[in-house]
Design a protein around this motif. Structure first.
Motif, PDB file in Angstrom:
ATOM      1  N   ALA A   1       0.846  -1.228  -0.140  1.00 30.25           N
ATOM      2  CA  ALA A   1       0.003  -0.094   0.142  1.00 30.25           C
ATOM      3  C   ALA A   1       1.053   1.285  -0.040  1.00 30.25           C
ATOM      4  O   ALA A   1       1.803   1.417   0.735  1.00 30.25           O
ATOM      5  N   ILE A   2       0.632   1.991  -0.946  1.00 31.87           N
ATOM      6  CA  ILE A   2       1.606   3.224  -0.951  1.00 31.87           C
ATOM      7  C   ILE A   2       0.486   4.600  -0.703  1.00 31.87           C
ATOM      8  O   ILE A   2      -0.730   4.638  -1.198  1.00 31.87           O
ATOM      9  N   ILE A   3       1.051   5.276   0.109  1.00 29.29           N
ATOM     10  CA  ILE A   3       0.381   6.522   0.483  1.00 29.29           C
ATOM     11  C   ILE A   3       0.847   7.800  -0.123  1.00 29.29           C
ATOM     12  O   ILE A   3       2.032   8.234   0.050  1.00 29.29           O
ATOM     13  N   GLY A   4       0.048   8.625  -1.089  1.00 26.12           N
ATOM     14  CA  GLY A   4       0.419   9.412  -1.893  1.00 26.12           C
ATOM     15  C   GLY A   4       0.707   8.835  -3.390  1.00 26.12           C
ATOM     16  O   GLY A   4       1.197   8.004  -3.531  1.00 26.12           O
ATOM     17  N   ALA A   5       0.187   9.746  -4.532  1.00 28.96           N
ATOM     18  CA  ALA A   5       0.013   9.475  -5.754  1.00 28.96           C
ATOM     19  C   ALA A   5       0.644  10.509  -6.522  1.00 28.96           C
ATOM     20  O   ALA A   5       0.129  10.788  -7.493  1.00 28.96           O
ATOM     21  N   GLY A   6       1.848  11.074  -5.894  1.00 27.22           N
ATOM     22  CA  GLY A   6       2.685  12.143  -6.714  1.00 27.22           C
ATOM     23  C   GLY A   6       3.729  11.569  -7.456  1.00 27.22           C
ATOM     24  O   GLY A   6       3.525  10.330  -7.855  1.00 27.22           O
ATOM     25  N   TYR A   7       4.735  12.204  -7.707  1.00 28.87           N
ATOM     26  CA  TYR A   7       5.718  11.771  -8.237  1.00 28.87           C
ATOM     27  C   TYR A   7       6.470  10.404  -7.742  1.00 28.87           C
ATOM     28  O   TYR A   7       6.778   9.292  -8.398  1.00 28.87           O
ATOM     29  N   ALA A   8       6.749  10.463  -6.641  1.00 24.78           N
ATOM     30  CA  ALA A   8       7.367   9.457  -5.673  1.00 24.78           C
ATOM     31  C   ALA A   8       6.428   8.233  -5.503  1.00 24.78           C
ATOM     32  O   ALA A   8       6.912   7.082  -6.053  1.00 24.78           O
ATOM     33  N   GLY A   9       5.268   8.263  -5.055  1.00 21.75           N
ATOM     34  CA  GLY A   9       4.059   7.133  -5.301  1.00 21.75           C
ATOM     35  C   GLY A   9       3.904   6.641  -6.273  1.00 21.75           C
ATOM     36  O   GLY A   9       4.062   5.345  -6.497  1.00 21.75           O
ATOM     37  N   LEU A  10       3.850   7.229  -7.464  1.00 21.42           N
ATOM     38  CA  LEU A  10       3.475   6.731  -8.837  1.00 21.42           C
ATOM     39  C   LEU A  10       4.823   5.944  -9.308  1.00 21.42           C
ATOM     40  O   LEU A  10       4.546   5.046 -10.030  1.00 21.42           O
ATOM     41  N   SER A  11       5.770   6.806  -9.002  1.00 17.07           N
ATOM     42  CA  SER A  11       7.353   5.980  -9.710  1.00 17.07           C
ATOM     43  C   SER A  11       7.620   4.700  -8.946  1.00 17.07           C
ATOM     44  O   SER A  11       7.805   3.540  -9.579  1.00 17.07           O
ATOM     45  N   ALA A  12       7.094   4.586  -7.741  1.00 22.93           N
ATOM     46  CA  ALA A  12       7.478   3.463  -6.847  1.00 22.93           C
ATOM     47  C   ALA A  12       6.240   2.339  -7.325  1.00 22.93           C
ATOM     48  O   ALA A  12       6.799   1.147  -7.437  1.00 22.93           O
ATOM     49  N   GLY A  13       5.066   2.847  -7.396  1.00 24.47           N
ATOM     50  CA  GLY A  13       3.981   1.840  -7.694  1.00 24.47           C
ATOM     51  C   GLY A  13       4.445   1.211  -8.866  1.00 24.47           C
ATOM     52  O   GLY A  13       4.059   0.236  -9.125  1.00 24.47           O
ATOM     53  N   LEU A  14       4.808   1.966  -9.934  1.00 21.62           N
ATOM     54  CA  LEU A  14       5.325   1.688 -11.359  1.00 21.62           C
ATOM     55  C   LEU A  14       6.220   0.272 -11.142  1.00 21.62           C
ATOM     56  O   LEU A  14       6.192  -0.625 -11.879  1.00 21.62           O
ATOM     57  N   ALA A  15       7.429   0.806 -10.472  1.00 18.21           N
ATOM     58  CA  ALA A  15       8.331  -0.311 -10.307  1.00 18.21           C
ATOM     59  C   ALA A  15       7.691  -1.695  -9.557  1.00 18.21           C
ATOM     60  O   ALA A  15       8.176  -2.659 -10.116  1.00 18.21           O
ATOM     61  N   LEU A  16       7.095  -1.203  -8.657  1.00 14.36           N
ATOM     62  CA  LEU A  16       6.618  -2.739  -7.896  1.00 14.36           C
ATOM     63  C   LEU A  16       5.482  -3.384  -8.785  1.00 14.36           C
ATOM     64  O   LEU A  16       5.650  -4.806  -8.840  1.00 14.36           O
ATOM     65  N   ALA A  17       4.575  -2.781  -9.604  1.00 14.42           N
ATOM     66  CA  ALA A  17       3.545  -3.416 -10.313  1.00 14.42           C
ATOM     67  C   ALA A  17       4.380  -4.085 -11.618  1.00 14.42           C
ATOM     68  O   ALA A  17       3.786  -5.191 -12.090  1.00 14.42           O
TER      69      ALA A  17
ATOM     70  N   GLY B   1       5.246  -7.612 -10.766  1.00 17.35           N
ATOM     71  CA  GLY B   1       4.202  -8.464 -10.269  1.00 17.35           C
ATOM     72  C   GLY B   1       3.652  -8.301  -8.754  1.00 17.35           C
ATOM     73  O   GLY B   1       2.693  -9.002  -8.650  1.00 17.35           O
ATOM     74  N   ARG B   2       3.800  -7.176  -8.000  1.00 13.06           N
ATOM     75  CA  ARG B   2       3.369  -7.002  -7.041  1.00 13.06           C
ATOM     76  C   ARG B   2       1.963  -6.341  -6.987  1.00 13.06           C
ATOM     77  O   ARG B   2       1.722  -5.624  -8.081  1.00 13.06           O
ATOM     78  N   SER B   3       1.006  -6.796  -6.180  1.00 16.59           N
ATOM     79  CA  SER B   3      -0.273  -6.257  -6.122  1.00 16.59           C
ATOM     80  C   SER B   3      -0.112  -4.900  -5.372  1.00 16.59           C
ATOM     81  O   SER B   3       0.291  -5.121  -4.192  1.00 16.59           O
TER      82      SER B   3
ATOM     83  N   ALA C   1       1.909   4.311 -14.873  1.00 18.08           N
ATOM     84  CA  ALA C   1       1.740   3.449 -13.880  1.00 18.08           C
ATOM     85  C   ALA C   1       0.336   2.468 -14.024  1.00 18.08           C
ATOM     86  O   ALA C   1       0.443   1.351 -13.509  1.00 18.08           O
ATOM     87  N   LEU C   2      -0.647   3.125 -14.315  1.00 20.27           N
ATOM     88  CA  LEU C   2      -1.737   2.542 -14.459  1.00 20.27           C
ATOM     89  C   LEU C   2      -1.880   1.263 -15.456  1.00 20.27           C
ATOM     90  O   LEU C   2      -2.362   0.225 -15.103  1.00 20.27           O
ATOM     91  N   ALA C   3      -1.184   1.658 -16.527  1.00 19.70           N
ATOM     92  CA  ALA C   3      -1.226   0.459 -17.430  1.00 19.70           C
ATOM     93  C   ALA C   3      -0.270  -0.578 -17.163  1.00 19.70           C
ATOM     94  O   ALA C   3      -0.427  -1.723 -17.605  1.00 19.70           O
ATOM     95  N   SER C   4       0.741  -0.283 -16.175  1.00 17.88           N
ATOM     96  CA  SER C   4       1.465  -1.591 -15.685  1.00 17.88           C
ATOM     97  C   SER C   4       0.836  -2.254 -14.479  1.00 17.88           C
ATOM     98  O   SER C   4       1.219  -3.146 -14.003  1.00 17.88           O
ATOM     99  N   GLY C   5      -0.453  -1.902 -14.167  1.00 21.87           N
ATOM    100  CA  GLY C   5      -0.953  -2.564 -12.970  1.00 21.87           C
ATOM    101  C   GLY C   5      -1.403  -1.674 -11.572  1.00 21.87           C
ATOM    102  O   GLY C   5      -1.769  -2.379 -10.771  1.00 21.87           O
TER     103      GLY C   5
END
Length: 443
Positions: free
Chosen positions: A42-58, A61-63, A206-210
């Motif tokens: 779970a990531i708190i925040g969807a700015g540059y940092a949160g989206l970059s982290a989420g992109l790498a994790l997704a 293969g991470r949910s 990021a959304l396209a990556s899951g």
């Protein structure tokens, strides 16, 4: 033909009080998504940092889901000046004194790597964000300051291979159409982008990556739940194996440990109406980004289309939207470029940056929660870099997570619990220091 107006009699100062960047790339809520019962991260925040982290994790293969209390990017990610400076507030000598020479050199070197990473990321991912590697001019006040800056530029060139050099006062107008400075330095590894377009493109990939992004979803609490965490949000509760906090200038009560260590500071930007091509060619002949060597220096740049000038600086106000900070920025613009006295301002807005006592970006862990934060006004470069490093840290990727900014948490600010009551006095103190330095330089 420009309209002549009196800025003194103009009560609203500028036509719009929303970011200029939102004209081409407005921030918007996302369609509501069902809340997963369990997540890897779970990531708190969807700015540059949160989206970059989420992109790498997704992509590994991470949910993973990111939760934002506002529209994604509505904070600093779409309100900043779009300058890819990656600057560090403390100078090399100060970092060496506090943390040792090895850490200081590692931080300087990582700035170069982080900028190169950003530029490669924009190109590789095909992000349409008006990026141009135009270079940056930094203005000096007085001969003594110029000499010190010139030596610093030489050091950057020799030690890190950065194209950096001094510009004497006699050659200054080749870079900027003002005599306000007494020379300066140039470094060519800094550019400009459209911050709202950059965020929108980062969100797209990021959304396209899951990655799932929940907008207008407030995180209320993060609690231990066996080997993982229970994250309570305004949309319900989710269990997560890991939690990454990527809030910065808009950190709230969901992260009380971080909130005591980050101080939100207002930063404000004004934008001129469109200027004649000959005026832009005279005032900003190389279309570089510009900054100054003082505590509360302005930062400014041409708009991506080269038709306007954007100028920003720190704002000592804390509530409302008073006229005084706007007039201060306008006065600064007039001091730099007197011929713009009667030019109308199209936009004026503010947003929060976050400062900490070390004035350094940071990755750290506390009670199992990982934090990627503390960008101190240079988040265009540092937020994507730190966010991705933090994601690799969560995944246990040793080499890919390595960074000089992964060390102890910043110290708490005494007597501070989220209300920066002391900031107007601190900013006024910096302003006095700048006045004294300017007076000495002009003698």
């Amino acid at each position: 033909m420009q309209r002549e107006v009196s800025h003194v009699q103009e009560p609203h100062i500028a036509d719009k009080n929303t970011p200029y960047w939102w004209e081409a790339s407005p921030v918007m809520p996302l369609p509501r998504q069902p809340l997963a019962k369990k997540l890897d991260v779970a990531i708190i925040g969807a700015g540059y940092a949160g989206l970059s982290a989420g992109l790498a994790l997704a992509r590994e293969g991470r949910s993973v889901a990111a939760f934002d209390a506002m529209n994604p990017g509505e904070g600093a990610s779409t309100r900043n000046g779009g300058i890819t400076s990656g600057s560090i507030r403390p100078d090399y000598a100060t970092i060496t004194r506090r943390f040792g020479e090895e850490k200081a050199m590692a931080i300087e070197a990582e700035g170069k790597v982080a900028r190169e990473f950003l530029y490669d990321f924009i190109k590789t991912e095909g992000l349409d964000c008006d990026f141009r590697l135009v270079g940056q001019f930094k203005g000096a006040f007085g001969y003594e300051q110029y000499e010190k800056m010139a030596r610093g530029a030489e050091t950057l060139a020799k030690k890190l291979g950065i194209e950096s050099y001094a510009v004497p006062h006699a050659e200054q107008r080749n870079y900027i159409g003002t005599d306000f400075y007494r020379g300066g330095t140039v470094r060519m590894d800094i550019g400009g982008l459209h911050p709202a377009k950059f965020h929108a493109e980062l969100l797209r990939v990021a959304l396209a990556s899951g990655l799932t992004v929940h907008s207008h979803t407030v995180v209320k609490a993060i609690e231990r739940n066996g080997s993982g965490f229970r994250v309570a949000t305004s949309a319900g509760t989710v269990d997560a194996r890991q939690v990454l906090v990527c809030t910065n200038g808009y950190t709230d009560g969901a992260a009380p440990f971080l909130r005591r260590r980050l101080v939100p500071v207002r930063s404000r930007i004004i934008v001129t109406e469109e200027l004649a091509p000959d005026v832009m060619a005279r005032l900003m002949p190389k279309l570089m980004t510009i900054t100054e060597n003082r505590q509360l220096g302005f930062y400014y740049r041409p708009s991506p289309d080269g038709k306007r000038i954007l100028l920003g600086g720190r704002d000592s106000s804390r509530v409302g939207d008073p006229a005084a900070p706007k007039l201060l920025l306008r006065k600064g613009l007039m001091n730099l470029f007197p011929e713009l006295e009667n030019v109308r301002l199209s936009h004026c807005w503010f947003g929060n940056v976050a400062m900490n006592r070390d004035m350094l970006p940071r990755i750290f862990e506390k009670d199992g929660v990982v934090y990627a934060t503390g960008f101190c006004g240079s988040g265009v470069v540092w937020a994507p870099w730190i966010g991705m490093r933090a994601a690799h840290k969560l995944m246990g990727h040793g080499e890919q997570s390595r960074t000089a900014f992964d060390f102890r948490p910043p110290s708490a600010v005494p007597l501070y619990r989220g209300n920066p009551w002391f900031m107007p006095a601190i900013i006024q103190g910096y302003r006095i220091q700048d006045h004294i330095a300017f007076w000495r330089a002009s003698r």
